[in-house]
Write a protein that holds these residues in place. Structure first.
Motif, PDB file in Angstrom:
ATOM      1  N   LEU A   1       0.852  -1.177   0.000  1.00  0.00           N
ATOM      2  CA  LEU A   1       0.000   0.000   0.000  1.00  0.00           C
ATOM      3  C   LEU A   1       0.896   1.238   0.000  1.00  0.00           C
ATOM      4  O   LEU A   1       1.701   1.427   0.892  1.00  0.00           O
ATOM      5  CB  LEU A   1      -0.876  -0.037   1.250  1.00  0.00           C
ATOM      6  N   ASN A   2       0.744   2.053  -1.037  1.00  0.00           N
ATOM      7  CA  ASN A   2       1.549   3.265  -1.125  1.00  0.00           C
ATOM      8  C   ASN A   2       0.690   4.497  -0.815  1.00  0.00           C
ATOM      9  O   ASN A   2      -0.537   4.391  -0.707  1.00  0.00           O
ATOM     10  CB  ASN A   2       2.222   3.354  -2.508  1.00  0.00           C
ATOM     11  N   PRO A   3       1.290   5.675  -0.662  1.00  0.00           N
ATOM     12  CA  PRO A   3       0.523   6.877  -0.294  1.00  0.00           C
ATOM     13  C   PRO A   3      -0.619   7.204  -1.275  1.00  0.00           C
ATOM     14  O   PRO A   3      -1.695   7.625  -0.852  1.00  0.00           O
ATOM     15  CB  PRO A   3       1.566   7.988  -0.276  1.00  0.00           C
ATOM     16  N   ILE A   6      -3.509   4.992  -0.550  1.00  0.00           N
ATOM     17  CA  ILE A   6      -4.138   5.379   0.718  1.00  0.00           C
ATOM     18  C   ILE A   6      -5.084   6.559   0.488  1.00  0.00           C
ATOM     19  O   ILE A   6      -6.204   6.591   0.997  1.00  0.00           O
ATOM     20  CB  ILE A   6      -3.070   5.697   1.782  1.00  0.00           C
ATOM     21  N   VAL A   7      -4.654   7.522  -0.323  1.00  0.00           N
ATOM     22  CA  VAL A   7      -5.502   8.675  -0.640  1.00  0.00           C
ATOM     23  C   VAL A   7      -6.746   8.215  -1.406  1.00  0.00           C
ATOM     24  O   VAL A   7      -7.863   8.647  -1.109  1.00  0.00           O
ATOM     25  CB  VAL A   7      -4.712   9.736  -1.438  1.00  0.00           C
ATOM     26  N   THR A   8      -6.564   7.317  -2.361  1.00  0.00           N
ATOM     27  CA  THR A   8      -7.706   6.797  -3.126  1.00  0.00           C
ATOM     28  C   THR A   8      -8.660   6.038  -2.211  1.00  0.00           C
ATOM     29  O   THR A   8      -9.886   6.204  -2.299  1.00  0.00           O
ATOM     30  CB  THR A   8      -7.219   5.877  -4.272  1.00  0.00           C
ATOM     31  N   THR A  58       0.444   2.018 -10.066  1.00  0.00           N
ATOM     32  CA  THR A  58       0.134   0.596  -9.986  1.00  0.00           C
ATOM     33  C   THR A  58      -1.136   0.277 -10.758  1.00  0.00           C
ATOM     34  O   THR A  58      -1.944   1.170 -11.054  1.00  0.00           O
ATOM     35  CB  THR A  58      -0.084   0.167  -8.519  1.00  0.00           C
ATOM     36  N   VAL A  59      -1.312  -0.989 -11.072  1.00  0.00           N
ATOM     37  CA  VAL A  59      -2.543  -1.440 -11.728  1.00  0.00           C
ATOM     38  C   VAL A  59      -3.728  -1.178 -10.802  1.00  0.00           C
ATOM     39  O   VAL A  59      -4.784  -0.719 -11.241  1.00  0.00           O
ATOM     40  CB  VAL A  59      -2.445  -2.940 -12.096  1.00  0.00           C
ATOM     41  N   ALA A  60      -3.552  -1.441  -9.510  1.00  0.00           N
ATOM     42  CA  ALA A  60      -4.627  -1.198  -8.540  1.00  0.00           C
ATOM     43  C   ALA A  60      -5.015   0.280  -8.530  1.00  0.00           C
ATOM     44  O   ALA A  60      -6.203   0.623  -8.529  1.00  0.00           O
ATOM     45  CB  ALA A  60      -4.205  -1.638  -7.146  1.00  0.00           C
ATOM     46  N   GLY A  61      -4.047   1.149  -8.551  1.00  0.00           N
ATOM     47  CA  GLY A  61      -4.322   2.582  -8.571  1.00  0.00           C
ATOM     48  C   GLY A  61      -4.995   3.020  -9.852  1.00  0.00           C
ATOM     49  O   GLY A  61      -5.929   3.829  -9.829  1.00  0.00           O
ATOM     50  N   ALA A  62      -4.530   2.481 -10.978  1.00  0.00           N
ATOM     51  CA  ALA A  62      -5.129   2.826 -12.269  1.00  0.00           C
ATOM     52  C   ALA A  62      -6.584   2.375 -12.340  1.00  0.00           C
ATOM     53  O   ALA A  62      -7.393   2.984 -13.033  1.00  0.00           O
ATOM     54  CB  ALA A  62      -4.320   2.202 -13.401  1.00  0.00           C
ATOM     55  N   LEU A  64      -8.575   1.747  -9.321  1.00  0.00           N
ATOM     56  CA  LEU A  64      -9.345   2.321  -8.219  1.00  0.00           C
ATOM     57  C   LEU A  64      -9.561   3.825  -8.343  1.00  0.00           C
ATOM     58  O   LEU A  64     -10.603   4.332  -7.919  1.00  0.00           O
ATOM     59  CB  LEU A  64      -8.661   2.003  -6.886  1.00  0.00           C
ATOM     60  N   ASP A  65      -8.609   4.562  -8.895  1.00  0.00           N
ATOM     61  CA  ASP A  65      -8.741   6.011  -8.985  1.00  0.00           C
ATOM     62  C   ASP A  65      -9.964   6.428  -9.809  1.00  0.00           C
ATOM     63  O   ASP A  65     -10.818   7.161  -9.314  1.00  0.00           O
ATOM     64  CB  ASP A  65      -7.458   6.640  -9.532  1.00  0.00           C
ATOM     65  N   PRO A  66     -10.103   5.975 -11.056  1.00  0.00           N
ATOM     66  CA  PRO A  66     -11.304   6.380 -11.802  1.00  0.00           C
ATOM     67  C   PRO A  66     -12.588   5.782 -11.210  1.00  0.00           C
ATOM     68  O   PRO A  66     -13.645   6.403 -11.266  1.00  0.00           O
ATOM     69  CB  PRO A  66     -11.061   5.873 -13.223  1.00  0.00           C
ATOM     70  N   LEU A  67     -12.480   4.593 -10.615  1.00  0.00           N
ATOM     71  CA  LEU A  67     -13.652   3.997  -9.975  1.00  0.00           C
ATOM     72  C   LEU A  67     -14.118   4.874  -8.813  1.00  0.00           C
ATOM     73  O   LEU A  67     -15.319   5.131  -8.650  1.00  0.00           O
ATOM     74  CB  LEU A  67     -13.335   2.581  -9.488  1.00  0.00           C
ATOM     75  N   ALA A  68     -13.178   5.357  -8.019  1.00  0.00           N
ATOM     76  CA  ALA A  68     -13.522   6.222  -6.889  1.00  0.00           C
ATOM     77  C   ALA A  68     -14.220   7.488  -7.372  1.00  0.00           C
ATOM     78  O   ALA A  68     -15.207   7.930  -6.773  1.00  0.00           O
ATOM     79  CB  ALA A  68     -12.265   6.566  -6.095  1.00  0.00           C
TER      80      ALA A  68
END
Length: 185
Positions: A1-3, A6-8, A58-62, A64-68
């Motif tokens: 888990l990166n910063p 965590i923000v997302t 990350t793939v998770a960030g790519a 989760l970010d638009p999903l959020a």
């Protein structure tokens, strides 16, 4: 888990809180909903910047970010329909575009093509967030709320059309249609 993640994750965690505050029949709750909505919307730029600046995309960030972003807008719009502050047709146009572009991106990914966010899409997101925040705050004349919502709807539709045109060009560029194997003329 990166910063950035965590923000997302914090943005996603704020969504049900904003929704509850919008549905509570308490004026103080709406001010909190406004503040938390603006905070959540503002983190959209922060998590992307953190990921890129730290080399932690990350793939998770790519994913989760638009999903959020979509969950935040959709959740707020649904609550604003429930309390009678937004027409269902406005929300339906915005939500339909979000689903359509997300589906388009999934198709593109299956073809090893990434459809990046455009300035048009960023303007759409900004206009939606301003319109929703203004509607939540509910301090100006009704016409300003409607004008902001109409601007958001227009930018939403135009950016959706833009993404489909760009994807069509990239997905079908230089491809020859498959031959008809059924024998039908």
């Amino acid at each position: 888990l990166n910063p950035a993640l965590i923000v997302t994750a914090a943005r996603i965690a704020l969504i049900p809180v904003v929704m509850v505050l919008l549905l509570v029949d308490d004026e103080g709750g709406w001010y909190w909903a406004f503040a938390l909505y603006v905070l959540a919307a503002a983190t959209d730029s922060l998590d992307g910047w953190l990921a890129r600046s730290r080399g932690e995309v990350t793939v998770a960030g790519a994913f989760l970010d638009p999903l959020a972003d979509k969950l935040l807008v959709t959740g707020a719009l649904l609550c604003l329909i429930e309390v009678g502050d937004v027409s269902a047709w406005i929300a339906m146009i915005i939500i339909t575009r979000e689903f359509a572009v997300t589906g388009l991106r999934l198709v593109a990914i299956s073809e090893n093509l990434v459809i990046p966010a455009s300035n048009f899409g960023k303007a759409k997101t900004l206009s939606q967030n301003i319109a929703i925040a203004w509607t939540i705050l509910n301090v100006g004349p009704y016409w300003t709320e409607m004008a902001l919502l109409y601007i958001a709807v227009v930018l939403t539709v135009l950016s959706g059309v833009y993404y489909f045109i760009m994807a069509r060009r990239r997905l079908f560029e230089g491809r020859v249609p498959a031959p008809d194997v059924t024998g039908d003329p």
